[in-house]
Design a protein around this motif. Sequence first.
Motif, PDB file in Angstrom:
ATOM      1  N   ARG A 194       0.711  -1.170  -0.013  1.00  0.00           N
ATOM      2  CA  ARG A 194      -0.016   0.104  -0.067  1.00  0.00           C
ATOM      3  C   ARG A 194       0.781   1.259  -0.100  1.00  0.00           C
ATOM      4  O   ARG A 194       1.539   1.695   0.955  1.00  0.00           O
ATOM      5  N   LEU A 195       0.868   1.933  -1.193  1.00  0.00           N
ATOM      6  CA  LEU A 195       1.678   3.174  -1.210  1.00  0.00           C
ATOM      7  C   LEU A 195       0.618   4.247  -1.661  1.00  0.00           C
ATOM      8  O   LEU A 195      -0.074   4.200  -2.356  1.00  0.00           O
ATOM      9  N   VAL A 196       1.115   5.336  -0.960  1.00  0.00           N
ATOM     10  CA  VAL A 196       0.066   6.651  -1.161  1.00  0.00           C
ATOM     11  C   VAL A 196       1.094   7.688  -1.298  1.00  0.00           C
ATOM     12  O   VAL A 196       2.063   8.026  -0.696  1.00  0.00           O
ATOM     13  N   LEU A 197       0.532   8.353  -2.374  1.00  0.00           N
ATOM     14  CA  LEU A 197       1.305   9.797  -2.784  1.00  0.00           C
ATOM     15  C   LEU A 197       0.764  10.969  -2.441  1.00  0.00           C
ATOM     16  O   LEU A 197      -0.651  11.023  -3.215  1.00  0.00           O
ATOM     17  N   VAL A 198       1.325  11.920  -1.733  1.00  0.00           N
ATOM     18  CA  VAL A 198       0.489  13.273  -1.527  1.00  0.00           C
ATOM     19  C   VAL A 198       1.108  14.114  -2.285  1.00  0.00           C
ATOM     20  O   VAL A 198       2.153  14.643  -2.421  1.00  0.00           O
ATOM     21  N   ALA A 199       0.168  14.792  -3.354  1.00  0.00           N
ATOM     22  CA  ALA A 199       0.672  15.652  -4.332  1.00  0.00           C
ATOM     23  C   ALA A 199       1.984  15.510  -4.796  1.00  0.00           C
ATOM     24  O   ALA A 199       2.889  16.479  -4.506  1.00  0.00           O
ATOM     25  N   PRO A 200       2.216  14.436  -5.657  1.00  0.00           N
ATOM     26  CA  PRO A 200       3.450  14.233  -6.074  1.00  0.00           C
ATOM     27  C   PRO A 200       3.751  15.554  -7.165  1.00  0.00           C
ATOM     28  O   PRO A 200       2.934  15.922  -7.771  1.00  0.00           O
ATOM     29  N   ARG A 201       5.054  15.799  -7.316  1.00  0.00           N
ATOM     30  CA  ARG A 201       5.334  16.858  -8.233  1.00  0.00           C
ATOM     31  C   ARG A 201       5.172  16.537  -9.772  1.00  0.00           C
ATOM     32  O   ARG A 201       4.753  17.255 -10.139  1.00  0.00           O
ATOM     33  N   VAL A 202       5.126  15.414 -10.119  1.00  0.00           N
ATOM     34  CA  VAL A 202       5.025  14.825 -11.466  1.00  0.00           C
ATOM     35  C   VAL A 202       3.641  14.331 -11.401  1.00  0.00           C
ATOM     36  O   VAL A 202       3.236  13.134 -10.868  1.00  0.00           O
ATOM     37  N   ALA A 203       2.734  14.751 -12.210  1.00  0.00           N
ATOM     38  CA  ALA A 203       1.604  14.391 -12.490  1.00  0.00           C
ATOM     39  C   ALA A 203       1.625  13.029 -13.175  1.00  0.00           C
ATOM     40  O   ALA A 203       2.271  12.668 -13.966  1.00  0.00           O
ATOM     41  N   GLN A 204       0.530  11.902 -12.597  1.00  0.00           N
ATOM     42  CA  GLN A 204       0.529  10.690 -12.937  1.00  0.00           C
ATOM     43  C   GLN A 204       1.902   9.830 -13.096  1.00  0.00           C
ATOM     44  O   GLN A 204       2.356   9.243 -14.053  1.00  0.00           O
ATOM     45  N   VAL A 205       2.660  10.241 -11.720  1.00  0.00           N
ATOM     46  CA  VAL A 205       3.861   9.714 -11.658  1.00  0.00           C
ATOM     47  C   VAL A 205       4.015   8.216 -11.911  1.00  0.00           C
ATOM     48  O   VAL A 205       5.140   7.608 -12.329  1.00  0.00           O
ATOM     49  N   GLN A 206       2.908   7.349 -11.776  1.00  0.00           N
ATOM     50  CA  GLN A 206       3.029   6.033 -11.981  1.00  0.00           C
ATOM     51  C   GLN A 206       3.292   5.495 -13.339  1.00  0.00           C
ATOM     52  O   GLN A 206       3.839   4.429 -13.653  1.00  0.00           O
ATOM     53  N   LEU A 207       2.905   6.612 -14.378  1.00  0.00           N
ATOM     54  CA  LEU A 207       3.278   6.309 -15.654  1.00  0.00           C
ATOM     55  C   LEU A 207       4.630   6.941 -16.232  1.00  0.00           C
ATOM     56  O   LEU A 207       5.013   6.526 -17.361  1.00  0.00           O
ATOM     57  N   ASP A 208       5.271   7.456 -15.063  1.00  0.00           N
ATOM     58  CA  ASP A 208       6.734   8.075 -15.853  1.00  0.00           C
ATOM     59  C   ASP A 208       7.596   6.926 -16.163  1.00  0.00           C
ATOM     60  O   ASP A 208       7.819   5.755 -15.182  1.00  0.00           O
ATOM     61  N   PRO A 209       8.192   6.932 -17.183  1.00  0.00           N
ATOM     62  CA  PRO A 209       9.188   5.881 -17.480  1.00  0.00           C
ATOM     63  C   PRO A 209      10.177   5.387 -16.422  1.00  0.00           C
ATOM     64  O   PRO A 209      10.697   4.568 -16.146  1.00  0.00           O
ATOM     65  N   GLU A 210      10.747   6.654 -15.681  1.00  0.00           N
ATOM     66  CA  GLU A 210      11.678   6.539 -14.519  1.00  0.00           C
ATOM     67  C   GLU A 210      11.375   5.733 -13.491  1.00  0.00           C
ATOM     68  O   GLU A 210      12.045   4.842 -12.846  1.00  0.00           O
TER      69      GLU A 210
END
Length: 288
Positions: free
Chosen positions: A60-76
């Motif tokens: 269970r991973l929760v991200l609060v306002a990550p700087r990169v939108a839709q970070v789950q799809l980011d290649p890095e």
Amino acid sequence: MVHPAESQSDHFDPSQHATGDAHEPLRGGFTSTRFVLVEPSHPGNVGAAARAIKTMGFSRLVLVAPRVAQVQLDPEAIAMASGADDVLAAAHIVPTLADALAGTHWSLALTARMREYGPPPAAPRHAVQDACRQVAHGDIALVFGNERTGLSNEDVERCSALAHIPANPAYSSLNLAQAVQVLAYELRLAYLDEGGAGAALPAAGGAAASGTAGTGTPLATSDDIERMYVHLENALIALDFLDPANPKKLMSRLRRLFARSGLEREEVNIVRGIAKHILMLKGTDSDK
């Protein structure tokens, strides 16, 4: 750094180190623990954090306002997840820490520096023992700050307990994902030491299943407690005990006091009842 294209055979399989059937899914505290990253800046760190918790049996991973939108799809992020793509893809994104903690009744904030206010920090190995006791009553959260600035004082005060990794004082800088790995590892060992992967929570129908304390009284959730603080602050302002123009550290000290007590829902209701009565007498009743 481990290359993201390493073979799957090189990955640590947490299920092989659990008690009982090697293929038995981890449960109990492993499914009741949230790992919360507040405003993470680098997609790679988010992916690496997903990998860190999956290797220890968490998901269970929760991200609060990550700087990169839709970070789950980011290649890095995907590359650094390196096999934990499922944890990364399932990460829950919320706008505030209050949203991330909704439904939890205990949370542990990790900080790299000493704080004037907030609960006294503990080393991870000691802090996770408290986590073992608390997870028996419902969801808990481990909270990590931004890579550059860490957690704000407000975020720390919102949490129930504080942990500090006693790193080399001459060079104490840990990457965000490394800090997540340290806490996930310590928590895994603590959960398994409690008697197995599912031992952190009793069988269905027990006290923990209903989110109750040993007395049978339900524990207060994070959002219950936050509403209590708002109600209490309004009452103290109505009494002229708290000057909103010069609040000093009154509410911070009260937060620290209550954080040490492990509030039950009934106790929160008592405090709110007192606050409501004060506001009614002052003609400013506002049941928030």
